[in-house]
Design a protein around this motif. Structure first.
Motif, short mmCIF file in Angstrom:
data_model
loop_
_atom_site.label_atom_id
_atom_site.label_comp_id
_atom_site.label_asym_id
_atom_site.label_seq_id
_atom_site.Cartn_x
_atom_site.Cartn_y
_atom_site.Cartn_z
N THR A 4 44.22 51.13 41.13
CA THR A 4 44.10 52.58 41.05
C THR A 4 43.25 53.00 39.86
N LYS A 5 43.01 52.09 38.93
CA LYS A 5 42.21 52.41 37.75
C LYS A 5 40.79 51.88 37.88
N ASN A 6 40.48 51.26 39.01
CA ASN A 6 39.17 50.68 39.23
C ASN A 6 38.73 50.94 40.67
N SER A 7 37.42 50.76 40.91
CA SER A 7 36.99 50.73 42.30
C SER A 7 37.50 49.43 42.90
N ILE A 8 37.59 49.36 44.22
CA ILE A 8 38.08 48.15 44.85
C ILE A 8 37.18 46.97 44.49
N ALA A 9 35.87 47.21 44.49
CA ALA A 9 34.92 46.14 44.18
C ALA A 9 35.15 45.59 42.77
N ASN A 10 35.33 46.49 41.80
CA ASN A 10 35.57 46.05 40.42
C ASN A 10 36.92 45.35 40.30
N TYR A 11 37.91 45.88 41.00
CA TYR A 11 39.23 45.26 40.95
C TYR A 11 39.18 43.85 41.52
N GLN A 12 38.51 43.70 42.66
CA GLN A 12 38.40 42.38 43.27
C GLN A 12 37.63 41.40 42.39
N ASP A 178 44.06 51.27 56.99
CA ASP A 178 45.50 51.09 56.74
C ASP A 178 45.80 49.64 56.37
N LEU A 179 45.17 48.71 57.07
CA LEU A 179 45.36 47.29 56.78
C LEU A 179 44.87 46.96 55.38
N LYS A 180 43.73 47.55 55.01
CA LYS A 180 43.18 47.32 53.67
C LYS A 180 44.15 47.80 52.59
N LYS A 181 44.73 48.98 52.80
CA LYS A 181 45.68 49.53 51.83
C LYS A 181 46.90 48.63 51.68
N LYS A 182 47.40 48.14 52.82
CA LYS A 182 48.58 47.27 52.78
C LYS A 182 48.27 45.97 52.05
N LYS A 183 47.11 45.38 52.36
CA LYS A 183 46.71 44.13 51.70
C LYS A 183 46.51 44.34 50.21
N LEU A 184 45.94 45.48 49.88
CA LEU A 184 45.67 45.79 48.48
C LEU A 184 46.96 45.95 47.69
#
Length: 219
Positions: A4-12, A178-184
């Motif tokens: 939540t503090k990063n973009s998904i790309a940066n988090y990954q 929705d699947l992405k959110k759950k996996k995240l």
């Protein structure tokens, strides 16, 4: 480290660095093993990040497909509406005295603003016109042939097919999102716990923490 503090790309990217170095720096792997994180545990978290990357890519592909399908639908609708309005205006002239035609073809009044209502007006105009040879013959005076209306009818059918594809595309984007959110969220739970343990395990080795992308925690 929280998505939540990063973009998904940066988090990954951060998770990739965290797990890759945890698995490939022997001193770190040996240390975290003593704190309950085996190589299999680390590989499991690593695999979650890879799975998430695949889903993120799938979401973007689905969104792009959705954009293309909606673009085709809107382009086709614009063409249909343009040709329909031309036919409608001419029908209002040639069939102005025919009350039955005015009602069946919905000649009078304004055109609907919503997609479904406008589609209903166009469909009624085309189908009822195709079922009445005298109205079709009357329109031939203004160079509107049966083939013109038949072609418009075929494009309406194509529009219906594209509308179905748009709904399917929307549903697929929603499903994958929705699947992405759950996996995240699931991965975040594992990563968050691991980072907490690593901070404790390597609290006397700040350089190793830095190599994992973890900064020193401020007191």
């Amino acid at each position: 480290m929280h998505y939540t503090k990063n973009s998904i790309a940066n988090y990954q990217s951060g998770v990739e660095l965290l797990l890759y170095n945890s698995l490939n720096q022997q001193s770190i792997k040996n240390t975290v093993t003593q704190f309950g994180y085996s190589e299999d545990d680390l590989n499991h978290i690593y695999s979650l990040n890879r799975e998430l990357a695949g889903i993120v890519t799938a979401v973007e592909q689905a969104k792009n497909h959705k954009r293309l399908v909606f673009r085709d639908k809107n382009s086709l609708l614009a063409g249909i509406k343009k040709d329909y309005m031309r036919c409608l205006k001419l029908a209002r002239i040639v069939l102005s005295e025919d009350l039955k035609a005015a009602e069946a073809l919905m000649l009078n009044g304004s055109r609907a603003r919503t997609y479904n209502e406008l589609l209903f007006q166009i469909s009624a105009f085309v189908s009822n016109l195709m079922n009445n040879s005298s109205w079709l013959n009357a329109l031939k005076v203004y160079n509107i042939s049966t083939d013109t209306i038949r072609e418009l009818q075929a494009r309406l059918k194509q529009l219906g097919q594209l509308s179905d594809k748009c709904l399917e595309a929307q549903g697929e984007v929603r499903r994958l999102t929705d699947l992405k959110k759950k996996k995240l969220v699931n991965m975040q739970r594992y990563v968050s716990d691991y980072v907490k343990v690593v901070r404790i395990a390597l609290e006397e080795k700040p350089k190793l923490l830095t190599s994992l992308g973890i900064g020193a925690k401020k007191e």
